[in-house]
Write a protein that holds these residues in place. Structure first.
Motif, PDB file in Angstrom:
ATOM      1  N   SER A 283      82.430  -1.607  40.718  1.00  0.00           N
ATOM      2  CA  SER A 283      81.205  -1.188  40.033  1.00  0.00           C
ATOM      3  C   SER A 283      80.220  -0.526  40.988  1.00  0.00           C
ATOM      4  N   VAL A 284      79.655   0.594  40.531  1.00  0.00           N
ATOM      5  CA  VAL A 284      78.611   1.326  41.248  1.00  0.00           C
ATOM      6  C   VAL A 284      77.590   1.783  40.216  1.00  0.00           C
ATOM      7  N   ALA A 285      76.334   1.474  40.423  1.00  0.00           N
ATOM      8  CA  ALA A 285      75.262   1.904  39.521  1.00  0.00           C
ATOM      9  C   ALA A 285      74.678   3.215  40.027  1.00  0.00           C
ATOM     10  N   TYR A 286      74.312   4.097  39.085  1.00  0.00           N
ATOM     11  CA  TYR A 286      73.776   5.410  39.439  1.00  0.00           C
ATOM     12  C   TYR A 286      72.452   5.639  38.717  1.00  0.00           C
ATOM     13  N   ARG A 287      71.612   6.430  39.373  1.00  0.00           N
ATOM     14  CA  ARG A 287      70.332   6.836  38.786  1.00  0.00           C
ATOM     15  C   ARG A 287      70.069   8.287  39.169  1.00  0.00           C
ATOM     16  N   ILE A 288      69.706   9.086  38.171  1.00  0.00           N
ATOM     17  CA  ILE A 288      69.382  10.504  38.377  1.00  0.00           C
ATOM     18  C   ILE A 288      67.904  10.692  38.084  1.00  0.00           C
ATOM     19  N   HIS A 289      67.196  11.355  38.982  1.00  0.00           N
ATOM     20  CA  HIS A 289      65.772  11.606  38.754  1.00  0.00           C
ATOM     21  C   HIS A 289      65.392  12.956  39.331  1.00  0.00           C
ATOM     22  N   LEU A 290      64.286  13.461  38.837  1.00  0.00           N
ATOM     23  CA  LEU A 290      63.780  14.770  39.230  1.00  0.00           C
ATOM     24  C   LEU A 290      62.540  14.605  40.089  1.00  0.00           C
ATOM     25  N   ASP A 291      62.530  15.244  41.256  1.00  0.00           N
ATOM     26  CA  ASP A 291      61.342  15.311  42.104  1.00  0.00           C
ATOM     27  C   ASP A 291      60.558  16.546  41.687  1.00  0.00           C
ATOM     28  N   THR A 292      59.485  16.345  40.938  1.00  0.00           N
ATOM     29  CA  THR A 292      58.741  17.472  40.397  1.00  0.00           C
ATOM     30  C   THR A 292      58.021  18.271  41.466  1.00  0.00           C
ATOM     31  N   ASP A 293      57.662  17.655  42.566  1.00  0.00           N
ATOM     32  CA  ASP A 293      56.974  18.388  43.630  1.00  0.00           C
ATOM     33  C   ASP A 293      57.892  19.422  44.268  1.00  0.00           C
ATOM     34  N   ARG A 294      59.134  19.045  44.506  1.00  0.00           N
ATOM     35  CA  ARG A 294      60.098  19.967  45.123  1.00  0.00           C
ATOM     36  C   ARG A 294      61.009  20.653  44.108  1.00  0.00           C
ATOM     37  N   ASN A 295      60.941  20.210  42.854  1.00  0.00           N
ATOM     38  CA  ASN A 295      61.821  20.735  41.812  1.00  0.00           C
ATOM     39  C   ASN A 295      63.287  20.563  42.212  1.00  0.00           C
ATOM     40  N   ARG A 296      63.626  19.340  42.630  1.00  0.00           N
ATOM     41  CA  ARG A 296      64.985  19.023  43.039  1.00  0.00           C
ATOM     42  C   ARG A 296      65.468  17.787  42.293  1.00  0.00           C
ATOM     43  N   TRP A 297      66.756  17.768  41.994  1.00  0.00           N
ATOM     44  CA  TRP A 297      67.376  16.627  41.338  1.00  0.00           C
ATOM     45  C   TRP A 297      68.093  15.786  42.375  1.00  0.00           C
ATOM     46  N   TYR A 298      67.938  14.473  42.254  1.00  0.00           N
ATOM     47  CA  TYR A 298      68.552  13.543  43.200  1.00  0.00           C
ATOM     48  C   TYR A 298      69.365  12.504  42.432  1.00  0.00           C
ATOM     49  N   LEU A 299      70.382  11.982  43.105  1.00  0.00           N
ATOM     50  CA  LEU A 299      71.235  10.942  42.544  1.00  0.00           C
ATOM     51  C   LEU A 299      71.289   9.780  43.518  1.00  0.00           C
TER      52      LEU A 299
END
Length: 556
Positions: A283-299
């Motif tokens: 098992s591995v949990a994942y989270r995707i979010h957007l950094d609005t300041d840099r306009n970059r997506w991170y996982l």
């Protein structure tokens, strides 16, 4: 910095007896791992799908959190199952499980924060009531605050007391009823909406941050499933695919209602560990979010790890210890041997906490890296204080000492301790926590002056590091004060140390140690040093049972 917790006031303003000290203990290692990487190569269509999924699931999460807060203390497994079934129809069973789990964690966190707020209000009420009971203008002592300085301040504090009492009553009523107040997206962001000029944001920029903060794009892992997660799946080659909710299944570009992103991911930090878990379907949990300041997506990928096997305290003490004193702008460290004696010169690892959060976090991390590498080179454990300043930051306790309150509040105690433990576990370094009582006071009193020389300036923080290390090694911090000169050599023998209360024969005469009592021995005296009576004999063998005194020389 640990003296403040130990200070107390006796009756009548006298000096209180030092409280009991807790025993040193080995700190347990981290129980989880989290790594983050950037989602690169996303197309406009990929970003639009992520926004739609995040907004849809975010609305479901907000609805579920509202229902959970409405249940209060009436929550049960049946209500949990009903909420999950209601969410499954609009998303999926796995998405619903992740949402309800996040809701429960958020509600529990709010309850803990509510309790901490109540404790802070109680501390403020007690302090104000104590100071109001004293005459106006009464001076305080080093260990106790006095009365307020003027009648005007006394009157203002009476009003402040009523305000805190009303807040405390309201918070206690909410806690008894099980009511909590949670803002999805964060209360600071809500406050920025009313002060856009001070936050240097436009309404459109704030709206973008607010929506992104309320999205929900996280999925819990499940062992035995393909690559350890059925909802957000990442293949060993870095391919990312997402199980779309039922209402968005028409956007799927792969089988079974899945959407495969164009970009791939690669974990630089702990990439091998992640690859091993994915290959074994753990098992591995994942989270995707957007950094609005840099306009970059991170996982972000996270998983639990078994508790680190800690060594025994005796093994951690073997060979010595490195005592570390935590301060507002640096870490003061000193290496000690197994007997508690300082070795070499003190080390100071500075960091700057002025600036944005990312800069402050990097400063703390770099300081800890230098400290850990130094400990690794010598193969020693690290001793730190078990600090807790939650009860020390109230403004009612320190009054007008705003600079001191800001100093304590700005110390990254919890973050530094958590990072130190997790980073030390990777290098195999043991962390020993000690009671912080009197370390700075006794360190400066007993170790600062003896360790200061013409070539080394020892600060009170360096001396505190020695005190912390000695306490972790099981040695006392306070040094025995030498007796008067006339009492250093008398009928009871030459006293250099004080025996413990439980030592047998501590009141008896000290046995005579053969040899000269001084480092300089005059010519012709070394041969008789082993027999103290030989110098009074007139050539008789040592085995004779009598001796006589030589006659005094006649003066001419």
């Amino acid at each position: 910095m640990g003296d403040r917790r130990a200070r107390g006031v006796g009756k009548g303003g006298g000096v209180s007896v030092p409280r009991g000290l807790s025993a040193p203990f080995v700190v347990l290692g981290a129980s989880g791992v989290a790594i983050r990487t950037r989602l690169k190569g996303l197309t406009v269509g990929d970003e639009e799908v992520l926004r739609l999924v995040g907004a849809h699931l975010g609305s479901l999460a907000s609805r579920d959190l509202k229902r959970r807060c409405g249940e209060g203390l009436e929550h049960s497994t049946d209500t949990w199952a009903r909420r999950k079934r209601a969410l499954s129809g609009e998303s999926s069973s796995r998405w619903a499980g992740s949402i309800t789990k996040a809701t429960h964690e958020q509600w529990a966190l709010s309850r803990r924060a509510q309790l901490a707020h109540i404790q802070g209000l109680e501390a403020g009420v007690r302090m104000i009531a104590h100071r109001l009971s004293l005459p106006v203008g009464e001076k305080g002592t080093k260990r106790a605050l006095g009365g307020y300085r003027s009648r005007q301040e006394w009157f203002a504090k009476t009003r402040r007391l009523h305000v805190l009492q009303d807040r405390l009553a309201a918070e206690r009523a909410d806690r008894e009823a099980g009511r909590v107040r949670v803002v999805r997206g964060g209360k600071p962001l809500v406050r920025n909406r009313h002060y856009l000029d001070q936050a240097q944001l436009t309404e459109a920029a704030w709206r973008q941050r607010w929506e992104a903060a309320r999205w929900f794009l996280q999925a819990d892992g499940e062992s035995g499933k393909r690559f350890g997660n059925e909802t957000i799946r990442i293949a060993p080659d870095g391919e990312v695919s997402i199980k779309l909710p039922t209402s968005l299944s028409h956007l799927a570009n792969a089988n079974h209602g899945r959407y495969v992103l164009t970009g791939t991911v690669a974990f630089r930090h702990r990439g091998a560990q992640w690859a091993d878990r994915v290959a074994a379907n753990r098992s591995v949990a994942y989270r995707i979010h957007l950094d609005t300041d840099r306009n970059r997506w991170y996982l972000t990928a996270s998983w639990t790890i078994p508790p680190t096997v800690t060594v025994a305290l005796a093994q951690a003490r073997a060979g010595g210890m490195i005592g570390v004193d935590t301060n507002a702008d640096h870490l003061a460290a000193w290496r000690l041997d197994a007997h508690g004696n300082p070795v070499g010169d003190p080390r100071r690892f500075f960091f700057d906490l002025d600036g944005p959060a990312a800069y402050r976090d990097a400063q703390v991390r770099h300081a800890l890296i230098r400290l850990l590498h130094w400990a690794k080179r010598h193969g020693l454990s690290i001793a730190i204080e078990n600090l807790d300043f939650q009860a020390e930051t109230t403004r009612e306790k320190h009054g007008r000492r705003k600079r001191f309150r800001k100093l304590i509040s700005g110390m990254p105690v919890s973050k530094l301790r958590a990072r130190l433990v997790s980073m030390a576990a990777e290098l195999g370094i043991t962390i020993v926590a000690v009671d912080p009582a009197y370390t700075s006071k006794w360190g400066a009193q007993h170790w600062q002056k003896p360790l200061t020389s013409n070539k080394r300036a020892t600060t009170r923080h360096d001396a505190a590091a020695v005190a912390i290390g000695r306490r972790a090694l099981g040695h006392p911090i306070r040094r025995r004060t030498a007796p008067p000169r006339t009492h250093q050599s008398d009928g009871c023998g030459h006293r250099t140390a004080q025996a413990g209360h439980g030592a047998r024969g501590r009141e008896e005469t000290r046995p005579r140690i053969p040899g000269p009592r001084t480092r300089s021995v005059r010519a012709g005296r070394g041969a008789n040093a082993g027999d103290q009576e030989a110098q009074h004999r007139s050539g008789h063998p040592a085995e004779h049972g009598f001796w006589q005194q030589d006659s005094l020389p006649l003066s001419h």
